[in-house]
Design an enzyme around this catalytic site. Structure first.
Site, PDB file in Angstrom:
ATOM      1  N   ASP A   1      10.152  -0.090 -14.912  1.00  0.00           N
ATOM      2  CA  ASP A   1      11.175  -0.369 -15.318  1.00  0.00           C
ATOM      3  C   ASP A   1      12.428   0.866 -14.859  1.00  0.00           C
ATOM      4  O   ASP A   1      12.356   1.696 -15.466  1.00  0.00           O
ATOM      5  CB  ASP A   1      11.491  -0.859 -16.579  1.00  0.00           C
ATOM      6  CG  ASP A   1      13.105  -1.212 -16.967  1.00  0.00           C
ATOM      7  OD1 ASP A   1      13.786  -1.016 -16.209  1.00  0.00           O
ATOM      8  OD2 ASP A   1      13.118  -1.564 -18.389  1.00  0.00           O
TER       9      ASP A   1
ATOM     10  N   LYS B   1      22.308  -0.092 -13.681  1.00  0.00           N
ATOM     11  CA  LYS B   1      23.125   0.828 -13.765  1.00  0.00           C
ATOM     12  C   LYS B   1      23.724   1.456 -12.391  1.00  0.00           C
ATOM     13  O   LYS B   1      24.754   0.877 -11.905  1.00  0.00           O
ATOM     14  CB  LYS B   1      22.406   1.916 -14.614  1.00  0.00           C
ATOM     15  CG  LYS B   1      22.092   1.342 -16.083  1.00  0.00           C
ATOM     16  CD  LYS B   1      21.530   2.423 -16.987  1.00  0.00           C
ATOM     17  CE  LYS B   1      21.036   1.925 -18.292  1.00  0.00           C
ATOM     18  NZ  LYS B   1      21.856   1.970 -19.441  1.00  0.00           N
TER      19      LYS B   1
ATOM     20  N   TYR C   1      12.617   0.819 -23.813  1.00  0.00           N
ATOM     21  CA  TYR C   1      13.470  -0.291 -23.919  1.00  0.00           C
ATOM     22  C   TYR C   1      13.539  -0.887 -22.659  1.00  0.00           C
ATOM     23  O   TYR C   1      13.569  -0.480 -21.494  1.00  0.00           O
ATOM     24  CB  TYR C   1      14.751   0.405 -24.408  1.00  0.00           C
ATOM     25  CG  TYR C   1      16.010  -0.710 -24.491  1.00  0.00           C
ATOM     26  CD1 TYR C   1      15.787  -1.642 -25.640  1.00  0.00           C
ATOM     27  CD2 TYR C   1      16.744  -0.708 -23.535  1.00  0.00           C
ATOM     28  CE1 TYR C   1      17.010  -2.456 -25.904  1.00  0.00           C
ATOM     29  CE2 TYR C   1      17.956  -1.674 -23.822  1.00  0.00           C
ATOM     30  CZ  TYR C   1      17.875  -2.388 -24.806  1.00  0.00           C
ATOM     31  OH  TYR C   1      18.812  -3.466 -25.143  1.00  0.00           O
TER      32      TYR C   1
HETATM   33  C1  LIG Z   1      14.953   1.304 -18.945  1.00  0.00           C
HETATM   34  C2  LIG Z   1      16.169   0.142 -19.190  1.00  0.00           C
HETATM   35  N1  LIG Z   1      15.740  -1.091 -18.928  1.00  0.00           N
HETATM   36  C3  LIG Z   1      16.518  -2.228 -19.350  1.00  0.00           C
HETATM   37  C4  LIG Z   1      17.775  -1.838 -19.929  1.00  0.00           C
HETATM   38  C5  LIG Z   1      18.855  -3.006 -20.036  1.00  0.00           C
HETATM   39  O1  LIG Z   1      19.812  -2.876 -19.365  1.00  0.00           O
HETATM   40  P1  LIG Z   1      21.404  -3.679 -19.659  1.00  0.00           P
HETATM   41  O2  LIG Z   1      21.697  -2.997 -20.904  1.00  0.00           O
HETATM   42  O3  LIG Z   1      21.962  -3.345 -18.351  1.00  0.00           O
HETATM   43  O4  LIG Z   1      20.989  -4.949 -20.289  1.00  0.00           O
HETATM   44  C6  LIG Z   1      18.287  -0.597 -20.212  1.00  0.00           C
HETATM   45  C7  LIG Z   1      19.458  -0.190 -20.678  1.00  0.00           C
HETATM   46  O5  LIG Z   1      19.761   0.820 -21.092  1.00  0.00           O
HETATM   47  C8  LIG Z   1      17.273   0.600 -19.670  1.00  0.00           C
HETATM   48  O6  LIG Z   1      17.416   1.697 -19.921  1.00  0.00           O
END
Ligand SMILES: Cc1ncc(COP(=O)(O)O)c(C=O)c1O
Length: 472
Positions: free
Chosen positions: A284, A312, A189
């Site tokens: 990511d 986060k 994700y």
């Molecule tokens: C690996 C990863 N990338 C992107 C995101 C998206 O972040 P946000 O929820 O702060 O938009 C998340 C959210 O859990 C994530 O775990």
């Protein structure tokens, strides 16, 4: 047995068991009833009357009653509980029930919730204002801390969320290479931008959505998907799309299909393929950054990408995202270069302050060893308990992140994760919740350990798990 001795025995039992959440019977005549001596009585279960009322109203006001889909407990059944406050390793709901919390606001609360030092610093900054919309020295401070910690990052752009960071990152990869196609992995994700909603993890997997309606096919036709930990597939995609791949983007430890560790050779192989084919290698690390190690998964595994996304933890519980990498690539970002990306609240002083204070505490010696020790203790305990009751289980951890599946392992990719027993997971989740352990309401989410969790919290969790698993 004298009352004092009996009390000491109860305390001794409690130290390693689920006592704070258990009914222990003391009788005035002999001090201790027999049920207290026999593995304590069944854990008292919670009721959620006020949560039910508030959530019923919420459903009339917001789609599904929530501001983000996974909070809605759709895949585990029942309604979510409504939080009242959080502190340290704990959360309290509006009915006054106390939970050991392993969600940690989905990752940011690595110090524990509402850390006093972070709160004090944020309050001081707040006296100067909540948003400047102009440069502030705090941005430099957090940028320097991130650059010093994360091997691939020489320059950074702050955003307000991980989604925004990933949106900027993919545009940058395309701008830098002049190519459009990107490779992502099943079950990973990267936020909810159109281009990433292809076989995505997290809420998309939880809700069983193949792809989201509303995403134009033109937005995803350049997104190619491969199986996690399958280097041969990625090689084949590169061969079939010569000089067309802008980037390979992955979660370097997957936390959005449950918890899946990469093979080191897989990460290194992707790195090498990107170099060979002139594509940008992107980790990511929105979830893994400052979570599995101070320098993220790239320092945990010793493989350095070209670009990294974060979020986060670097916001210490306030809304933050970031992307960063080699200066040569970051020089493309406006206003230094032509690739446009912006944000009214980006680099917000409150969020920068929370991030700076969080990183300061995380940079102390031994922090990640301690987080990993606790993650291991919990996972080992859960796996041993499941094994005791003959339940299939597979668990793993890295730093302050962990997970387990109700399936025989090892789990290396999304399709193996999806074989996990979802009905058993739903029952497990509800029974743990009713006994005071707050776990992510989806088998497709990782768990998070914090510095505030004590060994006693973990022992208590395992004791409650023992009671629950005996009934699964
Ligand atoms: C690996 C990863 N990338 C992107 C995101 C998206 O972040 P946000 O929820 O702060 O938009 C998340 C959210 O859990 C994530 O775990």
């Amino acid at each position: 047995m004298k009352l004092a001795a009996a009390s000491a025995l109860i305390l001794a039992i409690c130290a390693g068991n689920a006592c704070a959440f258990s009914t222990v019977h003391l009788s005035a005549s002999n001090g201790l009833s027999s049920s207290a001596l026999h593995s304590t009585a069944a854990t008292k279960t919670y009721t959620f009357t006020k949560s039910e009322e508030i959530f019923a109203e919420a459903k009339t006001l917001m789609p599904g009653g929530v501001s983000s889909p996974v909070r809605a407990f759709k895949s585990v059944g029942g309604n979510p509980i409504v939080f009242d406050k959080v502190k340290g390793a704990y959360a309290w709901d509006v009915d006054g029930n106390k939970f050991i919390d392993y969600v940690g606001t989905w990752g940011p609360a690595i110090l524990g919730h509402a850390d006093d030092d972070v709160l004090d610093a944020v309050k001081k900054t707040m006296d100067k204002g909540t948003s400047f919309g102009a440069p502030c020295a705090l941005e430099n401070e957090l940028a320097k801390a991130v650059i010093a910690a994360v091997p691939s990052v020489e320059m950074v752009r702050f955003t307000n969320s991980g989604t925004e960071a990933c949106m900027g990152m993919i545009r940058l990869c395309r701008a830098y290479t002049g190519r459009e196609k990107v490779i992502k992995f099943e079950g990973c994700y990267h936020g909810h931008a159109d281009a990433f909603l292809v076989q995505a993890g997290s809420g998309v997997a939880t809700l069983g959505l193949p792809d989201s309606p509303g995403v134009p096919s033109s937005a995803t036709k350049a997104t190619l998907c491969a199986e996690y930990n399958n280097l041969a597939q990625v090689k084949a995609i590169f061969e079939e799309n010569k000089d067309e791949i802008a980037a390979v983007i992955l979660e370097p430890v997957v936390g959005n299909s449950g918890f899946i560790k990469p093979d080191k050779e897989f990460l290194q192989g992707l790195r090498d393929l990107c170099t060979e084919h002139g594509a940008v290698c992107v980790f990511d690390e929105v979830m893994t950054g400052f979570r599995v190690a101070y320098g993220g998964a790239q320092s945990y595994f010793g493989v350095t990408p070209d670009l990294t996304t974060m979020g986060k933890v670097i916001g210490g519980g306030l809304p933050v995202g970031a992307y960063g990498g080699k200066k040569e690539i970051m020089a493309m970002v406006a206003p230094a270069g032509p690739m446009y990306q912006a944000g009214t609240l980006s680099g917000n002083p409150l969020a920068m302050t929370a991030g700076i204070e969080t990183l300061k505490k995380l940079s102390a010696d031994g922090v990640y060893e301690e987080l990993e020790r606790k993650s291991k203790k919990l996972v080992d305990g859960i796996v041993a308990t499941a094994t005791k009751y003959g339940l299939p289980i597979s668990g793993d951890y890295a730093g302050g992140m962990f997970g387990w599946y109700f399936v025989d392992g090892p789990v290396k990719n999304f399709s193996q994760a999806a074989k996990s027993d979802s009905a058993r997971f739903g029952k497990w989740h509800r029974m743990m919740l009713e006994r005071g352990v707050y776990l992510a309401p989806s088998m497709y989410e990782a768990g998070f350990m914090s510095l505030a969790h004590t060994d006693e919290d973990i022992d208590r969790t395992i004791a409650i798990a023992d009671e629950v698993m005996s009934q699964l």
